[in-house]
Design a protein around this motif. Structure first.
Motif, PDB file in Angstrom:
ATOM      1  N   THR A  26       0.513  -1.177  -0.152  1.00 32.90           N
ATOM      2  CA  THR A  26      -0.260  -0.105   0.471  1.00 32.90           C
ATOM      3  C   THR A  26       0.302   1.273   0.144  1.00 32.90           C
ATOM      4  OG1 THR A  26      -0.194   0.464   2.488  1.00 32.90           O
ATOM      5  CG2 THR A  26      -2.005  -1.189   1.288  1.00 32.90           C
ATOM      6  N   GLY A  27       0.502   2.091  -0.502  1.00 32.44           N
ATOM      7  CA  GLY A  27       0.836   3.377  -0.103  1.00 32.44           C
ATOM      8  C   GLY A  27       0.223   4.224   0.593  1.00 32.44           C
ATOM      9  N   PRO A  28       0.975   5.390   1.266  1.00 29.76           N
ATOM     10  CA  PRO A  28       1.279   5.557   2.604  1.00 29.76           C
ATOM     11  C   PRO A  28      -0.632   6.320   3.088  1.00 29.76           C
ATOM     12  CG  PRO A  28       2.633   7.196   1.281  1.00 29.76           C
ATOM     13  CD  PRO A  28       2.321   6.150   0.507  1.00 29.76           C
ATOM     14  N   GLY A  29      -1.314   7.491   2.103  1.00 33.16           N
ATOM     15  CA  GLY A  29      -2.017   7.401   2.560  1.00 33.16           C
ATOM     16  C   GLY A  29      -2.525   8.599   1.418  1.00 33.16           C
ATOM     17  N   LEU A  30      -3.399   9.545   1.326  1.00 33.15           N
ATOM     18  CA  LEU A  30      -4.081  11.010   0.996  1.00 33.15           C
ATOM     19  C   LEU A  30      -3.207  11.638   1.123  1.00 33.15           C
ATOM     20  CD1 LEU A  30      -7.271  10.818  -1.343  1.00 33.15           C
ATOM     21  CD2 LEU A  30      -5.292  10.988  -2.611  1.00 33.15           C
ATOM     22  N   LEU A  31      -2.826  12.721   0.994  1.00 33.35           N
ATOM     23  CA  LEU A  31      -2.570  13.790   1.730  1.00 33.35           C
ATOM     24  C   LEU A  31      -4.149  15.110   1.690  1.00 33.35           C
ATOM     25  CD1 LEU A  31       0.613  15.458   0.573  1.00 33.35           C
ATOM     26  CD2 LEU A  31       0.101  14.976   2.811  1.00 33.35           C
ATOM     27  N   ASP A  32      -4.653  15.429   2.627  1.00 25.59           N
ATOM     28  CA  ASP A  32      -6.102  16.274   2.876  1.00 25.59           C
ATOM     29  C   ASP A  32      -5.660  18.270   2.992  1.00 25.59           C
ATOM     30  OD1 ASP A  32      -4.640  16.818   5.584  1.00 25.59           O
ATOM     31  OD2 ASP A  32      -5.438  16.701   6.850  1.00 25.59           O
ATOM     32  N   ASP A  33      -6.027  18.896   3.070  1.00 24.71           N
ATOM     33  CA  ASP A  33      -5.984  20.134   2.711  1.00 24.71           C
ATOM     34  C   ASP A  33      -4.310  20.766   2.983  1.00 24.71           C
ATOM     35  OD1 ASP A  33      -7.350  20.359   0.725  1.00 24.71           O
ATOM     36  OD2 ASP A  33      -9.207  20.449   1.425  1.00 24.71           O
ATOM     37  N   LYS A  34      -4.671  20.430   4.403  1.00 21.37           N
ATOM     38  CA  LYS A  34      -3.285  20.748   5.469  1.00 21.37           C
ATOM     39  C   LYS A  34      -2.226  20.091   5.258  1.00 21.37           C
ATOM     40  CE  LYS A  34      -6.987  22.083   8.530  1.00 21.37           C
ATOM     41  NZ  LYS A  34      -8.017  21.548  10.164  1.00 21.37           N
ATOM     42  N   GLY A  35      -2.168  19.159   4.547  1.00 20.85           N
ATOM     43  CA  GLY A  35      -0.426  18.844   4.588  1.00 20.85           C
ATOM     44  C   GLY A  35      -0.126  16.791   5.290  1.00 20.85           C
ATOM     45  N   ASN A  36      -1.279  16.915   5.750  1.00 16.90           N
ATOM     46  CA  ASN A  36      -1.981  14.936   6.647  1.00 16.90           C
ATOM     47  C   ASN A  36      -2.076  14.407   5.572  1.00 16.90           C
ATOM     48  OD1 ASN A  36      -1.124  16.585   9.362  1.00 16.90           O
ATOM     49  ND2 ASN A  36      -3.566  17.279   9.401  1.00 16.90           N
TER      50      ASN A  36
END
Length: 95
Positions: free
Chosen positions: A44-54
């Protein structure tokens, strides 16, 4: 697995697993068989980034058995049983 692939973002690498065969004795030609829509998460990849960079954590983990649509993902060239897809294309985790 001969190919080294590291998924990015919210993508997952899935290895198709063969569905159990029936014992009815009916033989189907290879051209009429559909590829299984079930597989095991290999990476798996690490996951999506949200608008705040998390980073938003992935819901699926390596080793999960998953169901996906017939036309989901992109098959890797030279690897008939490996598909890379986004986590959104996964329909369910099979327990």
């Amino acid at each position: 697995m001969t190919t080294k692939v590291k998924p990015l973002s919210n993508r997952v690498l899935v290895k198709r697993v063969q569905a159990p065969t029936s014992k009815s004795g009916i033989l189907l030609p290879t051209s009429s068989k559909n590829k299984p829509n079930q597989g095991e998460v290999i990476s798996t990849g690490p996951g999506l980034l949200d608008d705040k960079g998390n980073i938003l954590k992935m819901e699926v983990q390596v080793g999960d058995k998953v169901l996906f649509g017939a036309y989901s993902g992109t098959p890797l060239s030279g690897e008939d049983d490996l598909i890379i897809m986004t986590e959104d294309e996964i329909l369910a985790v099979v327990n």
